[in-house]
Write an enzyme that holds these catalytic residues in place. Structure first.
Site, mmCIF file in Angstrom:
data_model
loop_
_atom_site.group_PDB
_atom_site.id
_atom_site.type_symbol
_atom_site.label_atom_id
_atom_site.label_comp_id
_atom_site.label_asym_id
_atom_site.label_seq_id
_atom_site.Cartn_x
_atom_site.Cartn_y
_atom_site.Cartn_z
ATOM 1 C CG ASP A 90 -13.458 -7.341 2.772
ATOM 2 O OD1 ASP A 90 -13.205 -6.612 3.751
ATOM 3 O OD2 ASP A 90 -13.975 -6.915 1.721
ATOM 4 C CG ASP B 241 -7.960 -4.880 1.712
ATOM 5 O OD1 ASP B 241 -8.858 -4.398 2.423
ATOM 6 O OD2 ASP B 241 -7.986 -4.865 0.469
ATOM 7 C CG ASP C 278 -1.796 -20.254 -1.934
ATOM 8 O OD1 ASP C 278 -1.179 -20.225 -0.843
ATOM 9 O OD2 ASP C 278 -1.374 -20.892 -2.921
ATOM 10 C CE LYS D 1 2.003 -17.548 -3.312
ATOM 11 N NZ LYS D 1 1.066 -18.695 -3.364
ATOM 12 C CE1 TYR E 168 -3.523 -2.625 0.467
ATOM 13 C CE2 TYR E 168 -4.638 -0.688 1.326
ATOM 14 C CZ TYR E 168 -4.692 -1.970 0.840
ATOM 15 O OH TYR E 168 -5.891 -2.603 0.723
HETATM 16 C C1 IPM Z 1 -10.254 -1.478 4.318
HETATM 17 C C2 IPM Z 1 -10.585 -0.843 2.996
HETATM 18 C C3 IPM Z 1 -9.473 0.134 2.646
HETATM 19 C C4 IPM Z 1 -8.183 -0.663 2.503
HETATM 20 C C5 IPM Z 1 -9.722 0.986 1.398
HETATM 21 C C6 IPM Z 1 -11.042 1.722 1.487
HETATM 22 C C7 IPM Z 1 -8.594 1.943 1.139
HETATM 23 O O1 IPM Z 1 -10.769 -1.821 2.022
HETATM 24 O O2 IPM Z 1 -10.143 -0.741 5.326
HETATM 25 O O3 IPM Z 1 -10.132 -2.693 4.372
HETATM 26 O O4 IPM Z 1 -7.926 -1.237 1.443
HETATM 27 O O5 IPM Z 1 -7.439 -0.722 3.476
HETATM 28 MG MG MG Z 2 -10.780 -3.793 2.784
#
Ligand code: IPM
Ligand code: MG
Length: 362
Positions: free
Chosen positions: A255, A251, A227, A195, A144
Site C-alpha cells: 500500500d 500487505d 520498519d 523483522k 494471515y
Molecule cells: C490486499 C487486501 C487484503 C489483504 C484484504 C482485503 C483481505 O488488503 O489484498 O492487500 O489484506 O490481503
Molecule cells: Mg492490502
C-alpha cells in the site's frame, strides 16, 4: 503456437467492481479480436455479492469455476454493509479462501510511477520520478493463516486474541525463488524485508533467503527490517527494484509503495500459484463511497487484464497493446477524479473506457 482460446472467470465483486470490470471486459474483447484470441467469459460471485445471494463469501461453485478456468479476473470486494458480519461471513474471508483454494502463494505488486502522473504523488517530484519497483508478497502463509488463531478466554476470564506468524522453509523457498527470478528479469536487485531482530520466524526467513541467494549469483541481495524498509520507501524509493516479504509486511508495504505513485487507482496485481489459474486484480478496494456513480478509475482493472495476458496467458503482445493504450489516454490528458489535475479532461468510468477503446482502435 500458443493457445488462443481461454476460459476466463470474472469476479466483479462489490462497490465499483462491476463498473470497472465492464470496462476491462470491453478492452479484452477488442484486443482479443485484434490478436485473434478467443475469450470465453463466465461470471461468478465473490464477497458481499456472494453473501447476499448465497450467505457465503466464497460459494463452492465460485471456487470450482475459478479452478476450471485459465485465469481469473477479479475486481474488488467488500463494503460497509458486510463489515459487521461474523468473520467467516466477511467478504475478506472469501478473498483469503480464494487465494488459499487456488494455492496462490506469490503476489506480484508493481509500483511504477507514470511520467504523466508524477504530480499526483504526495511526495516531491525528484523523490518519485523514475520509481519502478515490484513488491513480491507471500500470500498464503504467515500470520494471515497461522494456527492457533482466535479469541480465547484466559483463566482470569479475560479475553485474549491470538494469531500466529509461521513460515516453513519450503514456504520461504518457493516465494524466494519467485522473487529471485523476478529480480533477474528486472534490474537484478532484490531486497528482502523481515523483522529478524525480534522474530524467530523472520530469522528463518532471512537464513533461507540468504542460502537461496547462492543459487542466484547474478542477483544482488540486501536485507532490511520492515520498519527501516517503510522509512526508506518514503525517503528514497528509487533505491528499490524488487522487494520480497511475508504476507503481513507485504500487505502494508505494498500500500505504501502504491501511494508513492499518487493513485492506488492505477495499480494492478497478479497472484500466482505453482500451477493452475492465477488471479489478477487491482490493488485498490471496492470504494463503496463512489460506487454506482460512474466516477471510478478503471485503469488498474484494465492494467490487471494486461497482467493476466502477460503472466497468466503468455500473450505479451496483447498485454503491451493494452498498456500502450493506457499510456496514450493519459498522454492525451484524460483523467478520472482520483488522478485529476489542472488543465486535464475529467472523465467518468465509462467515458474513460470509451477513450481506451478509441486508443486501441487507432
Ligand atoms: C490486499 C487486501 C487484503 C489483504 C484484504 C482485503 C483481505 O488488503 O489484498 O492487500 O489484506 O490481503
Ligand atoms: Mg492490502
Amino acid at each position: 503456437m500458443t493457445q488462443q482460446n481461454y476460459r476466463i472467470t470474472l469476479l466483479p465483486g462489490d462497490g465499483i467492481g462491476p463498473e470497472i470490470m465492464a470496462v476491462a471486459v470491453d478492452v479484452l474483447k477488442l484486443v482479443g479480436k485484434q490478436f485473434d484470441i478467443q475469450f470465453e467469459f463466465q461470471e461468478a460471485l465473490l464477497g458481499g455479492a456472494a453473501i447476499d445471494a448465497t450467505g457465503e463469501p466464497l460459494p463452492a461453485q465460485t471456487l470450482e469455476r475459478c479452478r476450471n478456468s485459465d485465469a481469473v479476473l477479479l475486481a474488488a470486494i467488500g463494503g460497509y454493509k458486510w463489515d459487521n458480519l461474523p468473520r467467516h461471513q466477511r467478504p475478506e474471508t472469501g478473498l483469503l479462501g480464494l487465494r488459499a483454494g487456488l494455492g496462490l502463494f506469490a503476489n506480484l505488486r508493481p509500483a511504477k510511477i507514470l511520467p504523466q502522473l508524477v504530480d499526483a504523488s504526495s511526495l516531491k517530484r525528484e523523490v518519485v520520478e523514475g520509481v519502478d519497483m515490484m513488491v513480491v508478497r507471500e500470500l498464503t502463509g504467515g500470520i494471515y493463516f497461522g494456527e492457533p488463531r482466535g479469541i480465547f478466554a484466559t483463566e482470569t476470564g479475560q479475553k485474549r486474541g491470538v494469531n500466529t506468524m509461521a513460515y516453513t522453509e519450503a514456504e520461504i523457498d518457493r516465494i524466494g525463488r519467485v522473487a529471485f527470478e523476478t529480480a533477474q528479469k528486472r534490474s537484478g536487485k532484490l531486497c528482502s524485508v523481515d523483522k529478524s531482530n525480534v522474530l524467530e520466524v523472520s530469522q528463518l526467513w532471512r537464513d533461507r533467503i540468504t542460502a537461496l541467494s547462492k543459487e542466484y549469483p547474478d542477483v544482488e541481495l540486501s536485507h532490511l527490517y520492515v520498519d527501516a524498509a517503510a522509512m526508506q520507501l518514503l525517503r528514497w524509493p528509487k533505491q528499490f527494484d524488487t522487494i520480497v516479504t511475508g504476507n503481513l509486511f507485504g500487505d502494508i508495504l505494498s500500500d505504501a509503495a502504491a501511494m508513492l505513485t499518487g493513485s492506488i487507482g492505477m495499480l494492478p496485481s497478479a497472484s500466482l500459484g505453482a500451477s493452475g489459474p492465477g488471479v489478477f486484480e487491482p490493488v485498490h478496494g471496492s470504494a463503496p463511497d463512489i460506487a454506482l456513480q460512474d466516477k471510478a478509475n478503471p485503469l488498474a482493472q484494465v492494467l490487471s487484464a494486461a497482467m493476466m495476458l502477460r503472466y497468466g496467458l503468455d500473450q505479451p503482445a496483447a498485454a503491451n497493446k493494452i498498456e500502450q493504450a493506457v499510456m496514450q489516454v493519459l498522454e492525451q490528458g484524460d483523467r478520472t477524479g482520483d488522478i485529476m489535475s489542472e488543465g486535464m479532461n475529467l472523465l467518468g468510468c465509462s467515458a474513460m473506457g470509451n477513450a481506451l477503446i478509441q486508443a486501441l482502435e487507432q
